[in-house]
Structure formats: structure tokens, C-alpha cells
Design a protein around this motif. Sequence first.
Motif, PDB file in Angstrom:
ATOM      1  N   VAL A 194       1.565   2.418 -14.461  1.00  0.00           N
ATOM      2  CA  VAL A 194       2.410   1.783 -13.460  1.00  0.00           C
ATOM      3  C   VAL A 194       2.704   2.773 -12.337  1.00  0.00           C
ATOM      4  O   VAL A 194       2.943   3.952 -12.576  1.00  0.00           O
ATOM      5  N   HIS A 195       2.600   2.281 -11.106  1.00  0.00           N
ATOM      6  CA  HIS A 195       2.778   3.129  -9.917  1.00  0.00           C
ATOM      7  C   HIS A 195       3.887   2.574  -9.036  1.00  0.00           C
ATOM      8  O   HIS A 195       3.984   1.358  -8.860  1.00  0.00           O
ATOM      9  N   TYR A 196       4.670   3.488  -8.460  1.00  0.00           N
ATOM     10  CA  TYR A 196       5.714   3.086  -7.526  1.00  0.00           C
ATOM     11  C   TYR A 196       5.568   3.914  -6.254  1.00  0.00           C
ATOM     12  O   TYR A 196       5.024   5.018  -6.286  1.00  0.00           O
ATOM     13  N   PRO A 197       6.140   3.415  -5.147  1.00  0.00           N
ATOM     14  CA  PRO A 197       6.243   4.307  -3.984  1.00  0.00           C
ATOM     15  C   PRO A 197       7.310   5.359  -4.282  1.00  0.00           C
ATOM     16  O   PRO A 197       8.139   5.159  -5.176  1.00  0.00           O
ATOM     17  N   GLU A 198       7.308   6.468  -3.551  1.00  0.00           N
ATOM     18  CA  GLU A 198       8.412   7.425  -3.635  1.00  0.00           C
ATOM     19  C   GLU A 198       9.690   6.624  -3.394  1.00  0.00           C
ATOM     20  O   GLU A 198       9.685   5.684  -2.589  1.00  0.00           O
ATOM     21  N   LEU A 199      10.783   7.012  -4.053  1.00  0.00           N
ATOM     22  CA  LEU A 199      12.034   6.241  -3.943  1.00  0.00           C
ATOM     23  C   LEU A 199      12.442   5.971  -2.496  1.00  0.00           C
ATOM     24  O   LEU A 199      12.812   4.865  -2.140  1.00  0.00           O
ATOM     25  N   LEU A 231       0.824  -1.217   0.000  1.00  0.00           N
ATOM     26  CA  LEU A 231       0.000   0.000   0.000  1.00  0.00           C
ATOM     27  C   LEU A 231       0.860   1.271   0.000  1.00  0.00           C
ATOM     28  O   LEU A 231       0.316   2.378  -0.080  1.00  0.00           O
ATOM     29  N   SER A 232       2.195   1.111   0.045  1.00  0.00           N
ATOM     30  CA  SER A 232       3.063   2.306   0.110  1.00  0.00           C
ATOM     31  C   SER A 232       2.924   3.244  -1.099  1.00  0.00           C
ATOM     32  O   SER A 232       3.129   4.446  -0.946  1.00  0.00           O
ATOM     33  N   PRO A 233       2.567   2.747  -2.311  1.00  0.00           N
ATOM     34  CA  PRO A 233       2.379   3.703  -3.417  1.00  0.00           C
ATOM     35  C   PRO A 233       1.226   4.688  -3.170  1.00  0.00           C
ATOM     36  O   PRO A 233       1.145   5.724  -3.823  1.00  0.00           O
ATOM     37  N   PHE A 234       0.332   4.374  -2.216  1.00  0.00           N
ATOM     38  CA  PHE A 234      -0.744   5.318  -1.888  1.00  0.00           C
ATOM     39  C   PHE A 234      -0.208   6.553  -1.173  1.00  0.00           C
ATOM     40  O   PHE A 234      -0.915   7.543  -1.001  1.00  0.00           O
ATOM     41  N   LEU A 235       1.063   6.497  -0.740  1.00  0.00           N
ATOM     42  CA  LEU A 235       1.687   7.665  -0.108  1.00  0.00           C
ATOM     43  C   LEU A 235       2.279   8.601  -1.158  1.00  0.00           C
ATOM     44  O   LEU A 235       2.784   9.670  -0.824  1.00  0.00           O
ATOM     45  N   SER A 236       2.265   8.188  -2.426  1.00  0.00           N
ATOM     46  CA  SER A 236       2.903   9.007  -3.460  1.00  0.00           C
ATOM     47  C   SER A 236       1.933  10.060  -3.984  1.00  0.00           C
ATOM     48  O   SER A 236       0.736  10.024  -3.702  1.00  0.00           O
TER      49      SER A 236
END
Length: 349
Positions: free
Chosen positions: A299-304, A121-126
Motif C-alpha cells: 500500500v502506497h500513500y502520498p507524503e502526509l 499520481l501524488s504517491p509518485f512524489l514519495s
Amino acid sequence: MLILGIESSCDETGVALVEFGGAAVPVLRSHALFSQVDMHQAYGGVVPELASRDHIRRVLPLTELVLRDAGCRLADVDVVAFTRGPGLAGALLVGAGVACALGAALERPVLGVHHLEGHLLSPFLSADPPEFPFVALLVSGGHTQLMRVDGVGRYAILGETIDDAAGEAFDKSAKLLGLGYPGGPALSRLAEQGDPAAFKLPRPLLHSGNLDFSFAGLKTAVLTQARKLGDQLEAPGSTAKADLAASTEAAIVEVLLKKSLAALKETGLRRLVVAGGVGANRELRRQLNLACAQQGVRVHYPELHLCTDNGAMIAMAAAMRLQAGVQQASRVYAFDVKPRWPLDALEVN
Ligand code: KG4
Ligand code: ZN
């Protein structure tokens, strides 16, 4: 609702505050992290007992820091969340113990979070959060899984590694090349100067017809190649080591890419979420971005800086579970931890 999240499953102590109200995506108020990498480097890997002791030293100062950063007091916290598993038992017990003690002292409920759900779920913080449903590629030091994610707590595993994780493949190959611990980022940096086609390394299970992975054979192939190269590896002016690093990275990235595309095809979904430490890999991101753009897949990623372990993802997962109503926080402060805990065994209550 203000959620304090504590992560202590391995070699990073992370603490964060996440806030939510109504149905809007929860927001990160502040987070702080202390990495034990320098301490474990001397041993070539994580020493569990040292990890636990260091979490004890760091967790309260980090908590004070995030409260100060957010301009909050402990009394403002509504729920205390912590990583319940999977991870190192002693390390997990520190976070669980501190979280439950804080909960009891503040008379606030606590909530144990699955570490991999945190990554997921960390990409939801982006700044560009995904929407359900999506395919998730979860690639960390201990896990490699493809999942179909239909909502919070609704995870179906499509495929996973039958032996080493992708991060382990990076770390073990890096160790063989004398690049230290954790080797993933170091190997990836060296690979930028090498030729990814220089050595033919295996792409295990690439054509297996399913979505499982296997990386254990890769490190053996890297070792065999490194032995063949012998002194050439360290010879001044030789590109052999960078070439081998680049070839190793290319093998791992190709398998992750092809299996992710196969999972998208199989599910018919048009959205991919990449999470976990290996999600920070630049070559993986470059190739996924290219392939997904060609196929019209988002495509989604979390912040680096939130790809590797952190407290923000734990606070976020707790917030999203509460918000979705799939779990209640509890006022039972007798805690346990789950060092082994499959993500698809997550209870929804
Ligand atoms: O998610 P994570 O912080 O911890 C676990 O939950 O396991 O992942 C750590 C893993 C390590 O294996 C590390 O080498 C790898 O992620 N990693 C990378 C990169 N950054 C971290 N692997 C390849 N390239 C990177 N840039
Ligand atoms: Zn992790």
C-alpha cells in the motif's frame, strides 16, 4: 524538462517545480502552498468569490518563492501546468489565466491538468513510489472513487460515491459536532480520545455487492445521535463527543477499508494507492496497513503534507503525462476550465 505547476481549484494556492529527464520518476525541485482555511473558517465553509480573490493575491509571490528555492529563473521553465478542473470555476480561472499568461510571455507551452489525476499520481512524489498497475482509493473533499489504474491516463472507475464524498462525511459530521471547518482533521484528532464502538452508526452500502459508496445517511445518523445526547455532548468530563467522533470515523474507515479490499479481490491486483485529503487520516492508514500486510498487498500513500491540495501533484501529473507521451503541451493560450470533469473522460492525445 522543468515543469511549473499551479493549483487553484479550491481553497489552497499551490505552486511547484518538478523536473524530469528520460524514463526516471520525475523529481520535486520545490513547492510552496498557501492555505485559505483561516479566511473561510469564519463562514463555516469555502466562499468561492473570496477564494478566487485570494488566489490572485498569492499565486505570483508563491511562484517567485519556488523559483528562488530551486535556484531557477522563470526562463528555465519548459512547460507551465495548471489545474483545469474539476473545482470552483472562478478559482480555476485564476490559475489557468496566470499559467497561460506566463506561457505566452515566456513563449512556453501550457498544459491543463485534471485535479484528481494530480491526487492519483501524488504517491509518485514519495520516497517509495508505486508501480503500475494498481487499485487506487481516491478520497477527497469532493470525490470518493475506487479505480483500476493501468498507467498514466489509463483509469477505469470501479466504484464511486452515489452522494456525499468521504471528506464531506468527515466535514459535515464535524460541523454538527461544532468542530469548525475543515472538520476532517479536527474530528480525527478528537476521535483519538473516544471509543469507536460507543455508538452504532450505519455502514451504508457495505454489503451492496458492488464498489459504490454512500455517506449521506451517516451525517443524519450522527445528527440524530447528537440530538439524543443533547447537553451531555458538551458536559465537562463527558466523553460523549469524543465517542461520537470516534464512532463516526470508525464507520467511514470501515467502509473505505472493506471496499478497497473488495476492489483488490475483484481485480486480482496486489497493490493499493491511497490519495486525496482523507488519505491523511491516521486511523484509515493504520487499518489499511494492517489489513494489507495480512493479505500481502503493498500500500502506497502520498507524503502526509501532499495528501491535501498542492501544486506539486499538478506539476507531477503534467510531467508524467508528458513523459508517457499521452499528452502534448500546447501553445494555444486561449484557456478554458472544467468545473465538472469526470476522471474517466480524460482525453488521451
Ligand atoms: O483532497 P483535498 O485537499 O481537497 C479536495 O480535492 O477535495 O481533501 C480535503 C478533504 C476535506 O474534506 C478534509 O476534511 C479531509 O480531506 N481531510 C481529512 C483529514 N485531513 C484532511 N479527513 C479525515 N482525516 C484527516 N486527517
Ligand atoms: Zn483535491
